[in-house]
Design a protein around this motif. Structure first.
Motif, short mmCIF file in Angstrom:
data_model
loop_
_atom_site.label_atom_id
_atom_site.label_comp_id
_atom_site.label_asym_id
_atom_site.label_seq_id
_atom_site.Cartn_x
_atom_site.Cartn_y
_atom_site.Cartn_z
N TYR A 116 -13.85 35.46 -94.72
CA TYR A 116 -13.29 34.37 -93.90
C TYR A 116 -12.55 34.93 -92.69
N THR A 117 -11.68 35.93 -92.88
CA THR A 117 -10.90 36.45 -91.77
C THR A 117 -11.78 37.18 -90.76
N HIS A 118 -12.85 37.83 -91.21
CA HIS A 118 -13.78 38.44 -90.27
C HIS A 118 -14.48 37.37 -89.45
N LEU A 119 -14.88 36.30 -90.10
CA LEU A 119 -15.53 35.20 -89.40
C LEU A 119 -14.61 34.61 -88.35
N LYS A 120 -13.33 34.52 -88.66
CA LYS A 120 -12.34 33.98 -87.73
C LYS A 120 -11.82 35.03 -86.76
N GLU A 121 -12.33 36.27 -86.88
CA GLU A 121 -11.94 37.39 -86.04
C GLU A 121 -10.45 37.68 -86.13
N LEU A 122 -9.93 37.71 -87.35
CA LEU A 122 -8.52 37.97 -87.59
C LEU A 122 -8.34 39.31 -88.28
N GLU A 123 -7.48 40.12 -87.72
CA GLU A 123 -7.11 41.39 -88.33
C GLU A 123 -5.75 41.21 -89.02
N ILE A 124 -5.35 42.18 -89.81
CA ILE A 124 -4.10 42.06 -90.58
C ILE A 124 -2.89 41.75 -89.70
N PRO A 125 -2.71 42.40 -88.54
CA PRO A 125 -1.54 42.05 -87.72
C PRO A 125 -1.53 40.57 -87.28
N GLU A 126 -2.72 40.04 -86.98
CA GLU A 126 -2.81 38.63 -86.59
C GLU A 126 -2.53 37.71 -87.77
N ILE A 127 -3.06 38.07 -88.92
CA ILE A 127 -2.82 37.27 -90.13
C ILE A 127 -1.34 37.29 -90.47
N GLN A 128 -0.75 38.46 -90.34
CA GLN A 128 0.69 38.60 -90.61
C GLN A 128 1.50 37.72 -89.67
#
Length: 142
Positions: A15-27
């Protein structure tokens, strides 16, 4: 139904790859600790309360799919045709062909895990969506 932390991690990573989100962005979005996010993505020891606190920040993510692998990754459309969250097509990179190739590779990894658990129809639906997006990208490029 048993909860498999590794499967949850693989689905959340997909899901996060599909949304182009890396850990810093998720954080930044969730306010969660980096170690907790890494544990979830790696399928290591974490509390489900921590997972729930994180996924509430993603209104389009279907928590039943994330936790149990059932249904679609995204919540269904509203009756008026609008998305309950961000539509996945809005999140594609500019180089759609490269991005779709990356998604296909991730899908193969997820597919192997889901098939082992007996969730073949869910993976077939995801694969069909990727093929549909790939076909629309090919048509648009011509």
């Amino acid at each position: 139904m048993a909860i498999d932390l590794q499967q949850i991690g693989k689905r959340f990573r997909f899901y996060t790859h599909l949304k182009e989100l890396e850990i810093p962005e998720i954080q930044k979005i969730t306010g969660s600790d980096t170690q907790v996010l890494e544990n979830i993505i790696c399928g290591q020891d974490y509390m489900l309360d921590e997972l729930v606190a994180i996924i509430k920040h993603f209104p389009d993510l279907n928590s039943k799919w994330l936790i149990y692998g059932e249904g679609s990754m995204f919540k269904p459309m509203n009756e008026d045709g609008t998305c309950t969250g961000n539509h996945p097509k809005d999140c594609l990179k500019k180089d759609k062909a490269q991005y779709l190739k990356q998604m296909q590779e991730m899908l193969l990894e997820l597919d192997a895990a889901e098939v082992a658990k007996g969730h073949k129809p869910d993976m077939d639906a995801l694969r069909a969506k990727i093929v549909e997006l790939k076909d629309s990208t090919s048509t648009a490029a011509e």
